[in-house]
Write a protein that holds these residues in place. Structure first.
Motif, PDB file in Angstrom:
ATOM      1  N   ASP A  25       0.825  -1.211   0.000  1.00  0.00           N
ATOM      2  CA  ASP A  25       0.000   0.000   0.000  1.00  0.00           C
ATOM      3  C   ASP A  25       0.862   1.265   0.000  1.00  0.00           C
ATOM      4  O   ASP A  25       0.522   2.261  -0.654  1.00  0.00           O
ATOM      5  CB  ASP A  25      -0.922   0.017   1.219  1.00  0.00           C
ATOM      6  CG  ASP A  25      -2.076  -0.967   1.098  1.00  0.00           C
ATOM      7  OD1 ASP A  25      -2.401  -1.358  -0.042  1.00  0.00           O
ATOM      8  OD2 ASP A  25      -2.648  -1.336   2.135  1.00  0.00           O
ATOM      9  N   ALA A  28       2.312   1.835  -3.527  1.00  0.00           N
ATOM     10  CA  ALA A  28       1.230   2.227  -4.434  1.00  0.00           C
ATOM     11  C   ALA A  28       0.750   3.637  -4.127  1.00  0.00           C
ATOM     12  O   ALA A  28       0.525   4.453  -5.034  1.00  0.00           O
ATOM     13  CB  ALA A  28       0.074   1.236  -4.334  1.00  0.00           C
ATOM     14  N   GLY A  29       0.598   3.956  -2.835  1.00  0.00           N
ATOM     15  CA  GLY A  29       0.131   5.279  -2.430  1.00  0.00           C
ATOM     16  C   GLY A  29       1.068   6.389  -2.848  1.00  0.00           C
ATOM     17  O   GLY A  29       0.630   7.452  -3.314  1.00  0.00           O
ATOM     18  N   VAL A  32       0.786   6.725  -6.726  1.00  0.00           N
ATOM     19  CA  VAL A  32      -0.495   7.334  -7.121  1.00  0.00           C
ATOM     20  C   VAL A  32      -0.528   8.811  -6.744  1.00  0.00           C
ATOM     21  O   VAL A  32      -1.052   9.639  -7.495  1.00  0.00           O
ATOM     22  CB  VAL A  32      -1.683   6.588  -6.475  1.00  0.00           C
ATOM     23  CG1 VAL A  32      -2.993   7.281  -6.799  1.00  0.00           C
ATOM     24  CG2 VAL A  32      -1.749   5.161  -6.966  1.00  0.00           C
ATOM     25  N   ILE A  75      -9.566   5.347  -5.748  1.00  0.00           N
ATOM     26  CA  ILE A  75      -8.864   6.597  -5.490  1.00  0.00           C
ATOM     27  C   ILE A  75      -9.772   7.738  -5.910  1.00  0.00           C
ATOM     28  O   ILE A  75     -10.242   7.789  -7.049  1.00  0.00           O
ATOM     29  CB  ILE A  75      -7.531   6.676  -6.269  1.00  0.00           C
ATOM     30  CG1 ILE A  75      -6.613   5.512  -5.882  1.00  0.00           C
ATOM     31  CG2 ILE A  75      -6.843   8.014  -6.009  1.00  0.00           C
ATOM     32  CD1 ILE A  75      -6.129   5.512  -4.451  1.00  0.00           C
ATOM     33  N   ARG A 316      -6.561   6.798 -11.905  1.00  0.00           N
ATOM     34  CA  ARG A 316      -5.764   6.709 -10.676  1.00  0.00           C
ATOM     35  C   ARG A 316      -6.060   5.427  -9.906  1.00  0.00           C
ATOM     36  O   ARG A 316      -5.169   4.862  -9.276  1.00  0.00           O
ATOM     37  CB  ARG A 316      -6.034   7.947  -9.806  1.00  0.00           C
ATOM     38  CG  ARG A 316      -5.175   9.134 -10.178  1.00  0.00           C
ATOM     39  CD  ARG A 316      -5.770  10.452  -9.743  1.00  0.00           C
ATOM     40  NE  ARG A 316      -6.753  10.928 -10.709  1.00  0.00           N
ATOM     41  CZ  ARG A 316      -7.557  11.957 -10.496  1.00  0.00           C
ATOM     42  NH1 ARG A 316      -7.514  12.608  -9.354  1.00  0.00           N
ATOM     43  NH2 ARG A 316      -8.408  12.337 -11.430  1.00  0.00           N
ATOM     44  N   THR A 317      -7.294   4.966  -9.974  1.00  0.00           N
ATOM     45  CA  THR A 317      -7.630   3.694  -9.324  1.00  0.00           C
ATOM     46  C   THR A 317      -6.872   2.543  -9.973  1.00  0.00           C
ATOM     47  O   THR A 317      -6.335   1.667  -9.287  1.00  0.00           O
ATOM     48  CB  THR A 317      -9.156   3.442  -9.402  1.00  0.00           C
ATOM     49  OG1 THR A 317      -9.845   4.487  -8.704  1.00  0.00           O
ATOM     50  CG2 THR A 317      -9.526   2.109  -8.779  1.00  0.00           C
ATOM     51  N   ASN A 320      -3.310   2.613  -8.974  1.00  0.00           N
ATOM     52  CA  ASN A 320      -3.200   2.062  -7.629  1.00  0.00           C
ATOM     53  C   ASN A 320      -3.123   0.537  -7.669  1.00  0.00           C
ATOM     54  O   ASN A 320      -2.254  -0.084  -7.040  1.00  0.00           O
ATOM     55  CB  ASN A 320      -4.396   2.525  -6.793  1.00  0.00           C
ATOM     56  CG  ASN A 320      -4.322   2.076  -5.347  1.00  0.00           C
ATOM     57  OD1 ASN A 320      -3.242   1.953  -4.771  1.00  0.00           O
ATOM     58  ND2 ASN A 320      -5.473   1.826  -4.749  1.00  0.00           N
ATOM     59  N   GLY A 325      -1.537  -1.680  -4.841  1.00  0.00           N
ATOM     60  CA  GLY A 325      -2.459  -1.246  -3.791  1.00  0.00           C
ATOM     61  C   GLY A 325      -3.434  -2.355  -3.419  1.00  0.00           C
ATOM     62  O   GLY A 325      -4.051  -2.951  -4.294  1.00  0.00           O
ATOM     63  N   ALA A 330      -3.742   2.604   0.914  1.00  0.00           N
ATOM     64  CA  ALA A 330      -3.001   3.163  -0.230  1.00  0.00           C
ATOM     65  C   ALA A 330      -3.580   4.517  -0.624  1.00  0.00           C
ATOM     66  O   ALA A 330      -2.842   5.465  -0.929  1.00  0.00           O
ATOM     67  CB  ALA A 330      -3.042   2.194  -1.404  1.00  0.00           C
ATOM     68  N   GLY A 331      -4.923   4.630  -0.624  1.00  0.00           N
ATOM     69  CA  GLY A 331      -5.564   5.899  -0.960  1.00  0.00           C
ATOM     70  C   GLY A 331      -5.282   6.968   0.075  1.00  0.00           C
ATOM     71  O   GLY A 331      -5.108   8.152  -0.263  1.00  0.00           O
ATOM     72  N   HIS A 334      -1.788   8.167  -0.503  1.00  0.00           N
ATOM     73  CA  HIS A 334      -1.772   9.048  -1.686  1.00  0.00           C
ATOM     74  C   HIS A 334      -2.170  10.476  -1.308  1.00  0.00           C
ATOM     75  O   HIS A 334      -1.588  11.458  -1.778  1.00  0.00           O
ATOM     76  CB  HIS A 334      -2.702   8.453  -2.760  1.00  0.00           C
ATOM     77  CG  HIS A 334      -3.703   9.388  -3.352  1.00  0.00           C
ATOM     78  ND1 HIS A 334      -4.947   9.596  -2.770  1.00  0.00           N
ATOM     79  CD2 HIS A 334      -3.660  10.184  -4.457  1.00  0.00           C
ATOM     80  CE1 HIS A 334      -5.620  10.451  -3.497  1.00  0.00           C
ATOM     81  NE2 HIS A 334      -4.874  10.833  -4.532  1.00  0.00           N
TER      82      HIS A 334
END
Length: 564
Positions: A25, A28-29, A32, A75, A316-317, A320, A325, A330-331, A334
């Motif tokens: 996460d 990925a975060g 992103v 996201i 963006r999703t 991720n 993610g 992760a979101g 971000h």
């Protein structure tokens, strides 16, 4: 929350959270967050607000949507779909009007989730979604022409409408700035070719870094000062503003209600589409109603800090997911990354060329256009093509609010027309072949309809669109049998118009000494008729489970009439 089945995905994901999942996460975060930076700036400027407000939206909305949403990997943030709406609202009502409209949309989204309308949103016809999405893409592309070519308009103000913009562009095309054009073309080329070298490093970020550095060197060492940058047009604030609630009055609510509804519908559609696409990739199922509540909360809080409408962002999703993610953490990361950039690195954004951001948005509009899907839909039935083209051109020429309203209206009318075409009414006066029936006992011989009896078969929904057709069929016959049997075994539902139609038929028949018998009414229709009080008029003895019983009942009535 749990009682209403609105528990955020974050709660369930944290139950078995591990260090390995956190590391996935975290990476990925961070990625992103970096990817979201140029898009947030571009969407903010294109919407008619300052660059940092796009980032503020991505920070606050992204954090709230990840914390309270119904998807593991969604996201949230500003998206291209809102550019046209936001720009139009600001032009007409100012930023205060935008804040009020976004707050109202937030309330609507929360109510959609609480009343479990998440599944209903998914039933909006596909041609409407493709039509307005493609229309938005064309409109976004149109808004970027001035920055792509570096056009100047003197004291003239660029019109807000599509045709007016293009007329102004052609009128002032002689003011083209070829350096700006070169910057935009190079940006588009970098974004286009970057996936061949690396699919994890976003082309938009590479384009902004490379082109910004090149323009800075050109200005510093080659004295080329004709390339506009963000710093030439905006003063960037590297901080989160204090929350402020505008003065809201009834007049503002009335004026902005259609816009707020459009923002809410568009936000709901885009976020649920994004979550559904993500489900297909990760093999999970999101909670649509929880997602709508989270989107509503995001659009309630974000405008208080000067942000613009936000929703789930498909690009963006997917970034991720592709970068590992696993959970909403992760979101959240971000959003934190974007906050750190805003606080410590935002002054560097002033060197980004406007032509580069225009190039980014040109690519966004191309990806958003879905021209292949649009082309494929042109081979659909004429009714779908009509809805697609009407929605598309209304979005371009007028605005998204009108496009969605009229598109939905036309789609509903065409749907009713299709249902009416599939509903058939037939009259049987001689024999019924039992081998073709499913609701009667099988016999070798045909069922003979007694003299003085007519059987009407309704095959399909009995609603306002078909009720008049039934009346016309009855009046065309013009005869007066002693008994009319109405077979409703293939009627899945009946509405108030259908009930009123049957009631009038029953009353007129009673005046003419004609008895009405209903045959094969299913459970749902039976309950609807019973609740309406129709059976009190008809009599329970004239409600028969199948055609055999109905024929026997008709024979009894004819015999009784003959003996009298």
């Amino acid at each position: 929350m749990k009682a209403f089945d609105l528990q955020p995905k974050l709660v369930s994901c944290l139950k078995n959270y591990s260090k390995a999942t956190f590391m996935s996460d975290l990476m990925a975060g961070i990625i992103v967050g970096i990817v979201a930076l140029p898009l947030a700036i571009a969407f903010g400027i294109a919407s008619g607000v300052s660059p940092e407000k796009g980032i503020i939206t991505a920070i606050i909305a992204g954090f709230i949507i990840s914390c309270f949403g119904g998807s593991k990997v969604q996201i949230g943030g500003p998206t291209g779909a809102f550019i046209i709406i936001v720009y139009g609202v600001i032009q007409e009502y100012g930023e205060t009007g935008l804040i009020i409209a976004t707050l109202m949309a937030g309330v609507m989204l929360i109510l959609m989730g609480v009343f479990k309308l998440g599944a209903v949103i998914k039933f909006i016809p596909y041609p409407i979604i493709v039509g307005f999405t493609s229309g938005i893409a064309v409109t976004i592309f149109t808004t970027q022409i001035a920055d792509v070519f570096g056009l100047t308009f003197g004291d003239a103000k660029l019109p807000g409408d599509f045709i007016g913009k293009w007329a102004m562009y052609f009128e002032h095309f002689g003011t083209i700035n070829w350096w700006n054009t070169l910057v935009s073309i190079v940006s588009v080329v970098i974004i286009a070719v970057m996936p061949r070298f690396s699919k994890k490093v976003p082309g938009s970020l590479v384009a902004i870094i490379v082109v910004t550095l090149a323009v800075y060197l050109m200005k510093t060492y080659a004295s080329i000062d004709c390339i506009d940058t963000i710093g030439d047009r905006f003063t960037i604030q590297s901080q989160l503003p204090d929350a402020a609630l505008p003065v809201i009055n009834w007049e503002a609510i009335q004026n902005l209600l259609p816009v707020a509804l459009t923002i809410a519908l568009l936000g709901a559609i885009e976020s649920l589409l994004s979550a559904a696409v993500a489900d297909g990739v990760i093999g999970d199922r999101h909670n649509s109603n929880t997602e709508l509540v989270a989107q509503g909360l995001a659009n309630l809080v974000t405008p208080l800090f000067g942000g613009i409408p936000a929703t789930g962002a498909i690009a963006r999703t997917m970034t991720n997911i592709n970068n590992g993610g696993k959970t909403p953490i992760a979101g959240i990361i971000h959003a934190v990354v974007l906050l750190l950039i805003l606080l410590f690195l935002m002054p560097l954004a002033q060197y980004i060329p406007m032509g580069c951001l225009a190039g980014v948005l040109v690519v966004v509009s191309y990806n958003m256009s879905g021209w292949r899907t649009f082309k494929a839909l042109m081979k659909s039935p004429k009714s779908d093509i009509s809805v697609l083209l009407i929605t598309f051109f209304l979005t371009i020429i007028f605005d998204l609010t009108i496009a969605i309203e009229i598109g939905l209206l036309i789609a509903c009318v065409l749907f009713i027309k299709r249902v009416m075409e599939t509903t058939k009414i037939s009259v049987i006066t001689d024999e019924i072949n039992p081998n073709d029936e499913l609701d009667i006992d099988m016999h070798e011989d045909n069922i003979v309809i007694p003299k003085g009896v007519e059987v009407y078969e309704i095959n399909g929904p009995y609603f306002f669109g078909i009720a008049n057709q039934f009346e016309e069929t009855m009046s065309q016959l013009g005869d007066r049998p002693e008994v009319r049997i109405i077979r409703m075994r293939k009627v899945p539902f009946i509405d108030s118009t259908g009930i009123n139609n049957l009631t009038n038929l029953c009353r007129m028949s009673q005046k003419e000494k004609i008895t009405i018998i209903l045959s094969g009414v299913n459970t749902q229709v039976h309950k609807t008729l019973e609740d309406s009080g129709f059976y009190e008029l008809l009599g329970e003895e004239n409600i028969c489970p199948n055609i055999n019983v109905a024929i026997e009942r008709a024979k009894q009535l004819i015999s009784a009439s003959a003996s009298n």
